[in-house]
Design a protein around this motif. Structure first.
Motif, PDB file in Angstrom:
ATOM      1  N   ALA A  22      53.646  35.643  71.534  1.00 63.76           N
ATOM      2  CA  ALA A  22      52.492  35.087  72.257  1.00 63.76           C
ATOM      3  C   ALA A  22      51.557  34.343  71.302  1.00 63.76           C
ATOM      4  CB  ALA A  22      51.728  36.205  72.984  1.00 63.76           C
ATOM      5  N   ALA A  23      51.626  34.692  70.016  1.00 65.17           N
ATOM      6  CA  ALA A  23      50.839  33.976  69.005  1.00 65.17           C
ATOM      7  C   ALA A  23      51.758  33.644  67.831  1.00 65.17           C
ATOM      8  CB  ALA A  23      49.664  34.833  68.547  1.00 65.17           C
ATOM      9  N   GLU A  24      51.406  32.568  67.122  1.00 66.47           N
ATOM     10  CA  GLU A  24      52.135  32.182  65.905  1.00 66.47           C
ATOM     11  C   GLU A  24      51.956  33.245  64.823  1.00 66.47           C
ATOM     12  OE1 GLU A  24      53.457  28.629  64.811  1.00 66.47           O
ATOM     13  OE2 GLU A  24      54.037  29.155  66.860  1.00 66.47           O
ATOM     14  N   TRP A  25      52.889  33.261  63.841  1.00 66.21           N
ATOM     15  CA  TRP A  25      52.678  34.105  62.668  1.00 66.21           C
ATOM     16  C   TRP A  25      51.331  33.774  62.026  1.00 66.21           C
ATOM     17  CZ3 TRP A  25      53.705  38.313  60.131  1.00 66.21           C
ATOM     18  CH2 TRP A  25      53.206  38.439  58.841  1.00 66.21           C
ATOM     19  N   ALA A  26      50.570  34.811  61.719  1.00 71.45           N
ATOM     20  CA  ALA A  26      49.307  34.618  61.008  1.00 71.45           C
ATOM     21  C   ALA A  26      49.134  35.781  60.046  1.00 71.45           C
ATOM     22  CB  ALA A  26      48.140  34.580  61.990  1.00 71.45           C
ATOM     23  N   HIS A  27      48.509  35.527  58.903  1.00 72.04           N
ATOM     24  CA  HIS A  27      48.207  36.581  57.949  1.00 72.04           C
ATOM     25  C   HIS A  27      47.265  37.588  58.569  1.00 72.04           C
ATOM     26  CE1 HIS A  27      49.693  33.853  54.935  1.00 72.04           C
ATOM     27  NE2 HIS A  27      49.676  34.838  54.081  1.00 72.04           N
ATOM     28  N   LEU A  28      47.336  38.810  58.037  1.00 76.27           N
ATOM     29  CA  LEU A  28      46.401  39.832  58.490  1.00 76.27           C
ATOM     30  C   LEU A  28      44.967  39.370  58.257  1.00 76.27           C
ATOM     31  CD1 LEU A  28      46.087  42.607  59.729  1.00 76.27           C
ATOM     32  CD2 LEU A  28      46.159  43.582  57.428  1.00 76.27           C
ATOM     33  N   ASP A  29      44.711  38.683  57.153  1.00 76.37           N
ATOM     34  CA  ASP A  29      43.358  38.164  56.900  1.00 76.37           C
ATOM     35  C   ASP A  29      42.876  37.292  58.068  1.00 76.37           C
ATOM     36  OD1 ASP A  29      43.130  39.376  54.437  1.00 76.37           O
ATOM     37  OD2 ASP A  29      43.448  37.546  53.275  1.00 76.37           O
ATOM     38  N   ALA A  30      43.757  36.446  58.579  1.00 80.55           N
ATOM     39  CA  ALA A  30      43.376  35.554  59.682  1.00 80.55           C
ATOM     40  C   ALA A  30      43.147  36.356  60.962  1.00 80.55           C
ATOM     41  CB  ALA A  30      44.454  34.493  59.888  1.00 80.55           C
ATOM     42  N   LEU A  31      43.987  37.370  61.180  1.00 78.56           N
ATOM     43  CA  LEU A  31      43.808  38.215  62.363  1.00 78.56           C
ATOM     44  C   LEU A  31      42.490  39.001  62.244  1.00 78.56           C
ATOM     45  CD1 LEU A  31      47.451  39.627  62.789  1.00 78.56           C
ATOM     46  CD2 LEU A  31      46.432  37.641  63.915  1.00 78.56           C
ATOM     47  N   HIS A  32      42.215  39.510  61.043  1.00 74.11           N
ATOM     48  CA  HIS A  32      40.951  40.229  60.835  1.00 74.11           C
ATOM     49  C   HIS A  32      39.755  39.305  61.065  1.00 74.11           C
ATOM     50  CE1 HIS A  32      42.635  43.761  58.214  1.00 74.11           C
ATOM     51  NE2 HIS A  32      42.391  44.154  59.439  1.00 74.11           N
TER      52      HIS A  32
END
Lengths: 240, 240
Positions: free
Chosen positions: B65-75
């Motif tokens: 449902a979402a593109e790969w993103a770093h945990l930093d970006a998710l945070h």
């Protein structure tokens, strides 16, 4: 060198020859295995010839002439060829060949490596960056008690140095720009690759890295941002 | 537990909650940042709610449902949402938000973590395996002086635990079978994911990992090959 020291955040260290003495380690293990099999072999020459097939085998992967393969698999293939050429193939069974391939997993440090690394690591992130596989490097670094912060490997990029991908993968995974990474190596080809990818470079001269029969790269032949004679000298030059 | 100890070769450790006390570390850093901005904020509740968005944000990546993103970006994304919901978005500029996201890069160890790890590492390859990014984990492990042999990350698999890829990538990179890897975590969802990928599992109970307002997973609710109360207890149980 103050500027360079202030710009970089990561130091990536080549392993074979730069951090560990592959020639002594592989020669000793080849000699021991040959004795075990009762075979007369010039182990130092054998180590030279085995290592001599290293760059060509990786070049075939980088150009697409061969599929991605672990360094262990490339070492095994060149070992099989060498044993056949020496006429001693029958003396080394599969188990003996596996032990020989694993010689590259346990190699002695250069005397200054651990102490220099410890100082450099106080200020910078210190990464192992080698064409060796991730498992090989993890085992080698552990056995040698080298204080790296993390293990990186060409395996993570599925391309071998001096192709740009392993250098750029290092910067990407450690979340810095390529010019914030200092590549440390005793091989001109490695530093040329790193510079081509936008990294900074430090040459560490290892006159004995190819053993008594071949000549190592010399400082005057190598272009780099920094030249050092050991990891502790590198720490001095970076003010660590 | 003798059999398990003889089969495994690698121990993969979850980080947030299992190895480091994220709740205390994030709460203290949120409180400090809020004071700096002159904002009244219940930092412990804020840490709870921030962490509460962790699994759903990764689930969106794992389901596509979402593109790969770093945990930093998710945070960062969940931080932005939370600050808006609390009505304090205007008080935290970009620099303050960056500092808050970096709170997850420097967290205190549980008291037993380094000592237990050192013992376990004597016999096994000890890997950090977290949903945190490779750079985050490298910085966190370095700052906390945790003696891991290598850093692994969901980032290397471009999928988050509990999807099978990070667990299988660990086995592949370390050149062992999945059942030769013991996953250590204080979260049921992590161990369920690891078991589903064919790994062995050890639950370490961390009653305080979610702080005073929420309940951590309890041993009796968790299926695992091994249950322990600390990393030193785990070392005892594996005879290290």
């Amino acid at each position: 060198m103050t500027d360079l020291g202030a710009v970089i955040q990561v130091i990536a260290f080549d392993i074979f020859g730069t951090t560990v003495d592959w020639h002594t380690g592989v020669t000793e293990q080849v000699a021991a295995e040959a004795r075990r099999q009762g075979v007369d072999l010039d182990a130092a020459r054998f180590a030279d010839d085995w290592r001599g097939r290293y760059l060509p085998s990786m070049e075939r992967v980088n150009t697409g002439a061969a599929e991605w393969a672990h360094l262990d698999a490339l070492h095994r293939k060149s070992l099989d060829e060498l044993l056949a050429e020496r006429g001693v193939a029958a003396a080394f069974d599969d188990a003996a060949r596996r032990r020989l391939v694993h010689a590259w997993h346990r190699l002695p440090n250069w005397d200054d490596a651990a102490a220099g690394l410890a100082r450099l690591r106080d200020r910078y992130v210190a990464a192992a960056l080698s064409n060796g596989g991730f498992a090989l490097l993890t085992h080698l670094v552990k056995a040698a008690a080298l204080p790296f912060d993390c293990i990186l490997s060409a395996e993570l990029a599925h391309a071998y140095k001096p192709a740009p991908e392993p250098y750029l993968t290092t910067a990407r995974l450690l979340d810095v720009r390529p010019d914030q990474v200092l590549m440390v190596a005793c091989h001109r080809w490695d530093l040329d690759g790193a510079r081509g990818a936008g990294l900074r470079t430090a040459f560490v001269e290892r006159p004995g890295e190819k053993g008594p029969h071949r000549t190592a790269d010399r400082a005057e032949e190598v272009t780099a941002d920094l030249h050092a004679t050991s990891f502790t000298d590198l720490a001095d030059r970076l003010g660590c």
